[in-house]
Design an enzyme around this catalytic site. Structure first.
Site, short mmCIF file in Angstrom:
data_model
loop_
_atom_site.label_atom_id
_atom_site.label_comp_id
_atom_site.label_asym_id
_atom_site.label_seq_id
_atom_site.Cartn_x
_atom_site.Cartn_y
_atom_site.Cartn_z
CG ASP B 10 14.17 -50.93 -84.66
OD1 ASP B 10 13.20 -50.80 -83.89
OD2 ASP B 10 14.16 -50.49 -85.82
CB SER B 11 10.69 -53.84 -85.21
OG SER B 11 10.67 -52.50 -85.65
CB CYS B 73 12.58 -50.64 -81.01
SG CYS B 73 10.84 -50.84 -81.39
CD GLU B 152 10.77 -49.46 -93.18
OE1 GLU B 152 10.45 -50.41 -93.92
OE2 GLU B 152 11.18 -49.62 -92.01
CB CYS B 184 9.01 -43.52 -84.01
SG CYS B 184 9.21 -44.82 -85.25
CG HIS B 186 11.31 -45.59 -89.15
ND1 HIS B 186 11.28 -46.64 -88.27
CD2 HIS B 186 11.50 -46.14 -90.38
CE1 HIS B 186 11.43 -47.78 -88.95
NE2 HIS B 186 11.56 -47.50 -90.22
#
Lengths: 263, 263
Positions: B10-11, B73, B152, B184, B186
């Site tokens: 993932d990024s 991702c 985050e 996504c 997240h």
């Protein structure tokens, strides 16, 4: 021989707030702006990585013959200014020292707040610069990680921005600061939100304005452009679409002539 | 010969939600995880740039001898899966198709919402995959750029997250969707916030869970690990500090053994 340009760079669109002030004070200077959009943001990355990126961008600008480098990014100024200054033979101006000096002059209560990215706050660069002006000043810092995405979303004056500002600034307000440094180039967009929250007892310091004044002050070292027409050229490391769109909102005028480069 | 690992990337930290599900379903498999933290995020960058980054990360994992690649991702899956699959000789599994198939199965009203990064939404990848299952399904998408920084920041259940969700989802709700894809990695952190906002009439599809099932389904192609102890190793492209801190919050257990690599 064509007049040499001033090079300005940031991780993305944020440094446009500095570019705008420089262009306002020096309408004849040619400006080259780089936004490192393929690797944005710098604010959450390590000092080592930001330093490497800053050197790569600076190398590009120097290869274009600029006469001065303006590091229009607080995070890069905080962690890379010294190494950039040591490496290149032209003046290198960051955004930290001008904002810090202004804050130290303004603060009568000697209690200054600084808001910025995680990287900038962690570096302690503002506290060092402010206390170099007056060691008696107390400095209280807070990172505001949501402010950059809020600004890029166009929500700097949204109710969400007010709520985020309340969360982030609460610890600073308990320290009764009388001056607040906007230690990230995106943050001038929050001036109205912050004024509404802080009232008139806390003065805001906009590093963009102070940095532009510092550029003017150093101009005699490298020679002012007296014949130029103030042309600005933009370079980005990712494809230009998003930079052009978000950047136009930042500048208040449509960005033209954005070129993609590889670093 | 040691058993070959499954590579997941993932990024940044987002893909840990996928890693967690894979580890839960396949406790014996060795896992290698890469977070491209020096260049995070991918969601605001161009398809060309994300494709280049994804190939560089995948090359590293393949050089480590992985038997399967999981693109954990959504943005990279949306723009790079085809080119990764064409380039490498091992199975490459993305997060889009599993989530899309699940949503198509669940939606009785044939009105599906998709939320994701700018890059994922712009690619139209979810709409294509969903309509490949059933062309009669209508798909309505909305980017939610603030969700990644909110997650985050640890604010996925903060009042700010509710306000942002209200803004982003309002257009989807006017279309009376009955299923919402969390497009996504997240976004599973926002399940409670979204449930509270949407009520029980809208079903949430978590791509992380669906992708882990897809990994299980492909495991016979490459051979399951029957003797392993489920060791996981982590690699990042920036210094590990922030990844370790934020990632531990994501996983709910402390991350250990994070190694920095250069790509």
């Amino acid at each position: 021989m064509p007049e040499r340009a001033i090079g300005i760079f940031d991780s993305g669109v944020g440094g446009l707030t500095v570019l705008k002030e420089v262009a306002r004070l020096l309408p004849r200077e040619e400006l080259l702006y780089v936004g490192d959009t393929a690797r944005v943001p710098y604010g959450t990355k390590s000092p080592e990585t930001v330093r490497r990126y800053a050197h790569e961008v600076a190398e590009f600008l120097v290869s274009q013959g600029v006469k001065m480098l303006v590091v229009a990014c607080n995070t890069a100024s905080a962690v890379a200014l010294e190494s950039l200054s040591g490496h290149f033979c032209i003046p290198v101006i960051g955004v930290i020292a001008p904002g810090a000096r202004r804050a130290a002059t303004l603060s009568h209560g000697r209690r200054i707040g600084v808001i910025g990215t995680e990287g900038t706050v962690k570096s302690g660069a503002y506290a060092r610069e402010i206390q170099a002006c007056d060691p008696a000043i107390e400095v209280f810092s807070a990172p505001c990680p949501l402010f950059v995405p809020l600004a890029e979303e166009g929500w700097a004056e949204h109710r969400i921005a007010t709520l985020a500002a309340e969360e982030y600034l609460a610890p600073l307000l308990t320290h009764r600061i009388d001056t607040l440094v906007l230690g990230c180039t995106h943050y001038p967009l929050f001036k109205n939100t912050l004024h509404a929250l802080l009232g008139t007892s806390v003065q805001l310091v906009d590093s963009a304005e102070e940095t532009a004044k510092a550029v003017v002050a150093r101009l005699h070292d490298v020679g002012a452009n007296i014949t130029g027409r103030g042309r600005t050229r933009f370079f980005v490391t990712d494809v230009p679409d998003r930079f052009t769109r978000v950047g136009s909102a930042f500048l208040g005028t449509r960005l033209e002539g954005v070129t993609q480069i590889e670093l």
